[in-house]
Design a protein around this motif. Sequence first.
Motif, PDB file in Angstrom:
ATOM      1  N   CYS A  53      54.546  35.877  30.060  1.00 22.04           N
ATOM      2  CA  CYS A  53      55.793  36.465  29.547  1.00 22.04           C
ATOM      3  C   CYS A  53      57.002  35.715  30.094  1.00 22.04           C
ATOM      4  CB  CYS A  53      55.874  37.942  29.924  1.00 22.04           C
ATOM      5  SG  CYS A  53      54.760  39.037  29.022  1.00 22.04           S
ATOM      6  N   ASP A  54      56.955  35.393  31.390  1.00 17.45           N
ATOM      7  CA  ASP A  54      58.060  34.653  32.013  1.00 17.45           C
ATOM      8  C   ASP A  54      58.252  33.293  31.339  1.00 17.45           C
ATOM      9  OD1 ASP A  54      58.340  36.736  33.832  1.00 17.45           O
ATOM     10  OD2 ASP A  54      57.128  35.764  35.377  1.00 17.45           O
ATOM     11  N   LEU A  55      57.135  32.603  31.065  1.00 19.08           N
ATOM     12  CA  LEU A  55      57.222  31.296  30.402  1.00 19.08           C
ATOM     13  C   LEU A  55      57.795  31.436  28.998  1.00 19.08           C
ATOM     14  CD1 LEU A  55      53.920  29.689  31.684  1.00 19.08           C
ATOM     15  CD2 LEU A  55      56.166  28.564  31.716  1.00 19.08           C
ATOM     16  N   ALA A  56      57.385  32.471  28.288  1.00 21.88           N
ATOM     17  CA  ALA A  56      57.935  32.706  26.950  1.00 21.88           C
ATOM     18  C   ALA A  56      59.441  32.931  27.029  1.00 21.88           C
ATOM     19  CB  ALA A  56      57.246  33.909  26.309  1.00 21.88           C
ATOM     20  N   GLN A  57      59.866  33.713  28.008  1.00 15.70           N
ATOM     21  CA  GLN A  57      61.302  33.992  28.162  1.00 15.70           C
ATOM     22  C   GLN A  57      62.063  32.723  28.504  1.00 15.70           C
ATOM     23  OE1 GLN A  57      62.149  37.350  30.638  1.00 15.70           O
ATOM     24  NE2 GLN A  57      64.340  37.009  30.666  1.00 15.70           N
ATOM     25  N   ALA A  58      61.487  31.891  29.379  1.00 11.68           N
ATOM     26  CA  ALA A  58      62.160  30.649  29.776  1.00 11.68           C
ATOM     27  C   ALA A  58      62.271  29.688  28.594  1.00 11.68           C
ATOM     28  CB  ALA A  58      61.390  29.992  30.924  1.00 11.68           C
ATOM     29  N   HIS A  59      61.221  29.584  27.794  1.00 14.35           N
ATOM     30  CA  HIS A  59      61.273  28.705  26.616  1.00 14.35           C
ATOM     31  C   HIS A  59      62.249  29.243  25.573  1.00 14.35           C
ATOM     32  CE1 HIS A  59      58.371  25.616  27.577  1.00 14.35           C
ATOM     33  NE2 HIS A  59      57.458  26.512  27.904  1.00 14.35           N
ATOM     34  N   HIS A 108      52.867  31.190  24.425  1.00 18.42           N
ATOM     35  CA  HIS A 108      52.711  31.957  25.669  1.00 18.42           C
ATOM     36  C   HIS A 108      52.680  33.459  25.394  1.00 18.42           C
ATOM     37  CE1 HIS A 108      52.715  28.714  28.525  1.00 18.42           C
ATOM     38  NE2 HIS A 108      53.808  28.183  27.982  1.00 18.42           N
ATOM     39  N   LEU A 109      53.414  33.903  24.401  1.00 15.75           N
ATOM     40  CA  LEU A 109      53.366  35.318  24.051  1.00 15.75           C
ATOM     41  C   LEU A 109      52.001  35.696  23.482  1.00 15.75           C
ATOM     42  CD1 LEU A 109      56.875  36.051  22.497  1.00 15.75           C
ATOM     43  CD2 LEU A 109      55.925  36.975  24.613  1.00 15.75           C
ATOM     44  N   ARG A 110      51.396  34.790  22.742  1.00 12.14           N
ATOM     45  CA  ARG A 110      50.051  35.044  22.212  1.00 12.14           C
ATOM     46  C   ARG A 110      49.053  35.217  23.355  1.00 12.14           C
ATOM     47  NH1 ARG A 110      45.420  32.537  21.007  1.00 12.14           N
ATOM     48  NH2 ARG A 110      46.141  30.590  21.927  1.00 12.14           N
ATOM     49  N   GLU A 111      49.131  34.323  24.353  1.00  7.68           N
ATOM     50  CA  GLU A 111      48.239  34.429  25.515  1.00  7.68           C
ATOM     51  C   GLU A 111      48.530  35.696  26.311  1.00  7.68           C
ATOM     52  OE1 GLU A 111      45.695  32.574  26.362  1.00  7.68           O
ATOM     53  OE2 GLU A 111      45.935  31.169  24.698  1.00  7.68           O
ATOM     54  N   ALA A 112      49.813  36.002  26.460  1.00  8.07           N
ATOM     55  CA  ALA A 112      50.202  37.195  27.209  1.00  8.07           C
ATOM     56  C   ALA A 112      49.673  38.455  26.529  1.00  8.07           C
ATOM     57  CB  ALA A 112      51.718  37.275  27.341  1.00  8.07           C
ATOM     58  N   ARG A 113      49.734  38.471  25.199  1.00 10.40           N
ATOM     59  CA  ARG A 113      49.270  39.650  24.450  1.00 10.40           C
ATOM     60  C   ARG A 113      47.769  39.851  24.647  1.00 10.40           C
ATOM     61  NH1 ARG A 113      51.569  38.398  20.295  1.00 10.40           N
ATOM     62  NH2 ARG A 113      53.389  39.756  20.349  1.00 10.40           N
ATOM     63  N   SER A 125      46.264  43.153  26.522  1.00 13.34           N
ATOM     64  CA  SER A 125      45.285  44.006  25.853  1.00 13.34           C
ATOM     65  C   SER A 125      44.029  44.151  26.696  1.00 13.34           C
ATOM     66  CB  SER A 125      44.920  43.411  24.491  1.00 13.34           C
ATOM     67  OG  SER A 125      46.048  43.389  23.640  1.00 13.34           O
ATOM     68  N   ARG A 126      43.673  43.082  27.363  1.00 18.30           N
ATOM     69  CA  ARG A 126      42.475  43.106  28.229  1.00 18.30           C
ATOM     70  C   ARG A 126      42.657  44.069  29.393  1.00 18.30           C
ATOM     71  NH1 ARG A 126      40.357  37.611  31.191  1.00 18.30           N
ATOM     72  NH2 ARG A 126      39.105  38.595  32.829  1.00 18.30           N
ATOM     73  N   THR A 127      43.853  44.129  29.939  1.00 23.00           N
ATOM     74  CA  THR A 127      44.106  44.992  31.099  1.00 23.00           C
ATOM     75  C   THR A 127      44.688  46.347  30.721  1.00 23.00           C
ATOM     76  OG1 THR A 127      46.327  44.048  31.428  1.00 23.00           O
ATOM     77  CG2 THR A 127      44.491  43.004  32.609  1.00 23.00           C
ATOM     78  N   GLY A 128      45.065  46.523  29.454  1.00 23.13           N
ATOM     79  CA  GLY A 128      45.657  47.790  29.020  1.00 23.13           C
ATOM     80  C   GLY A 128      47.038  48.039  29.592  1.00 23.13           C
ATOM     81  N   SER A 129      47.772  46.967  29.895  1.00 23.55           N
ATOM     82  CA  SER A 129      49.082  47.116  30.520  1.00 23.55           C
ATOM     83  C   SER A 129      50.155  47.490  29.499  1.00 23.55           C
ATOM     84  CB  SER A 129      49.483  45.811  31.223  1.00 23.55           C
ATOM     85  OG  SER A 129      50.793  45.908  31.735  1.00 23.55           O
ATOM     86  N   VAL A 130      50.582  48.743  29.546  1.00 24.53           N
ATOM     87  CA  VAL A 130      51.666  49.202  28.677  1.00 24.53           C
ATOM     88  C   VAL A 130      52.961  48.498  29.044  1.00 24.53           C
ATOM     89  CG1 VAL A 130      53.069  51.205  28.034  1.00 24.53           C
ATOM     90  CG2 VAL A 130      50.591  51.437  28.291  1.00 24.53           C
ATOM     91  N   ARG A 131      53.176  48.291  30.326  1.00 27.38           N
ATOM     92  CA  ARG A 131      54.413  47.663  30.809  1.00 27.38           C
ATOM     93  C   ARG A 131      54.549  46.244  30.245  1.00 27.38           C
ATOM     94  NH1 ARG A 131      56.153  45.623  36.225  1.00 27.38           N
ATOM     95  NH2 ARG A 131      58.267  46.369  36.590  1.00 27.38           N
ATOM     96  N   HIS A 132      53.473  45.467  30.288  1.00 30.65           N
ATOM     97  CA  HIS A 132      53.533  44.102  29.766  1.00 30.65           C
ATOM     98  C   HIS A 132      53.623  44.103  28.246  1.00 30.65           C
ATOM     99  CE1 HIS A 132      53.353  42.019  33.457  1.00 30.65           C
ATOM    100  NE2 HIS A 132      52.087  42.258  33.741  1.00 30.65           N
ATOM    101  N   ARG A 133      52.914  45.016  27.590  1.00 23.88           N
ATOM    102  CA  ARG A 133      52.981  45.053  26.120  1.00 23.88           C
ATOM    103  C   ARG A 133      54.396  45.363  25.648  1.00 23.88           C
ATOM    104  NH1 ARG A 133      47.631  47.716  25.883  1.00 23.88           N
ATOM    105  NH2 ARG A 133      48.678  49.714  25.557  1.00 23.88           N
ATOM    106  N   ARG A 134      55.072  46.245  26.379  1.00 23.31           N
ATOM    107  CA  ARG A 134      56.454  46.567  26.031  1.00 23.31           C
ATOM    108  C   ARG A 134      57.325  45.317  26.139  1.00 23.31           C
ATOM    109  NH1 ARG A 134      57.518  50.119  29.890  1.00 23.31           N
ATOM    110  NH2 ARG A 134      56.578  51.836  28.742  1.00 23.31           N
ATOM    111  N   ILE A 144      56.328  42.195  25.983  1.00 24.79           N
ATOM    112  CA  ILE A 144      55.912  41.236  24.955  1.00 24.79           C
ATOM    113  C   ILE A 144      56.597  41.551  23.623  1.00 24.79           C
ATOM    114  CG2 ILE A 144      53.943  40.518  23.533  1.00 24.79           C
ATOM    115  CD1 ILE A 144      52.248  40.898  26.167  1.00 24.79           C
ATOM    116  N   GLU A 145      56.645  42.823  23.264  1.00 24.55           N
ATOM    117  CA  GLU A 145      57.299  43.209  22.016  1.00 24.55           C
ATOM    118  C   GLU A 145      58.802  42.893  22.045  1.00 24.55           C
ATOM    119  OE1 GLU A 145      55.691  43.931  19.291  1.00 24.55           O
ATOM    120  OE2 GLU A 145      53.908  43.585  20.555  1.00 24.55           O
ATOM    121  N   GLN A 146      59.417  43.127  23.208  1.00 23.04           N
ATOM    122  CA  GLN A 146      60.850  42.819  23.317  1.00 23.04           C
ATOM    123  C   GLN A 146      61.110  41.327  23.135  1.00 23.04           C
ATOM    124  OE1 GLN A 146      61.651  44.422  27.209  1.00 23.04           O
ATOM    125  NE2 GLN A 146      61.997  46.499  26.455  1.00 23.04           N
TER     126      GLN A 146
END
Length: 347
Positions: free
Chosen positions: A302-308, A320-325, A329-338, A340-342
Amino acid sequence: MLTVASTASLRVYVSEWENGKRQISDRYAKILRALLGATDDELFDRHTAPAEPIQADGYDELVTRIDAARSVSLTMVKTFMDQTELLRTVDRQMGAASLVDQMTGHLSTLEDALTFAVLPETRRPVARALAGAATLAAWQALDVGAVERAWRHYELGKRAANEAGEPMYLAHATAEQAYVLCDAGRPAIAVQLVRDAQRVGGKMTSPRLQAWLYAAEAEICAKAGMPDDCRRALENAARLLPQGQEARDPDMLSIFLNEGHLARWRGNVLAQLGDADAVENLYVALDSADPTFVRATAGLRCDLAQAHLARGEYDQAHEHLREARLLASRTGSVRHRRRIEQLTQRL
């Protein structure tokens, strides 16, 4: 939890109990004893004197639990901490979503052990174990979007750390709690809280934890729009971080921080500030990332996506967003999914 009749039905029951038309069942007798402070003889209108004094309800069980808590040894405390370590390892690789029941049961066991322990020499080691477990449970709750549960767990962790006399545990729980405020849109007060965590730890804080606290301050200052404070905190983190590849703090097992981890953190912060150096730091971190830190790697992507995105490099950001997603999904992280959508909305 006892199930009782509706209010209307209860009115009928009370009338029939008073008129002798209905016998009070054991289930309702238990409730009425507590509400009225009555003995069974008073409740059932029995006037025969008991043969011997009746012990008040609950004392037998209470004494049994107190006696059991006295047997909590250092070996048992180590077992508690080993269980926390196992949950921590599963969490960072597979995420928190699948651990809710296990974590809840673990905290309940520790809370019971502390509640019924009497003497300080028994309470302190259990409180220390509870402080670590509660802080882990809080971070897991935050990751799955259960923010109120996260806040309550941090409060539990802080109380336990205070009782244990462990300023490092208290500082860590306080600093992580600042992230709840940040996620809730209150970064300014979060900055105050993370700085209070540094004060709480004081001279008792290990160098690695001090560096971690400054890195956390830098991230929160970036979210609060305080670039100068952010960069000063990053400099302090780099200055205090012990040299070498070792990441884990032997005095604070929940802290993992070395040059590679700090490079990721620095990249995260610089990306938020729109700094051109963010990408370089983040790729250094990606190259040295521990593959077992799956959730952290999702954040790094996510950080790399934001920097790019800040550099207008949309193809790289999309990758990077594709990899992050996938990782989120693998970890079920709601915080990261939020997050990623932003970021996706900016593409």
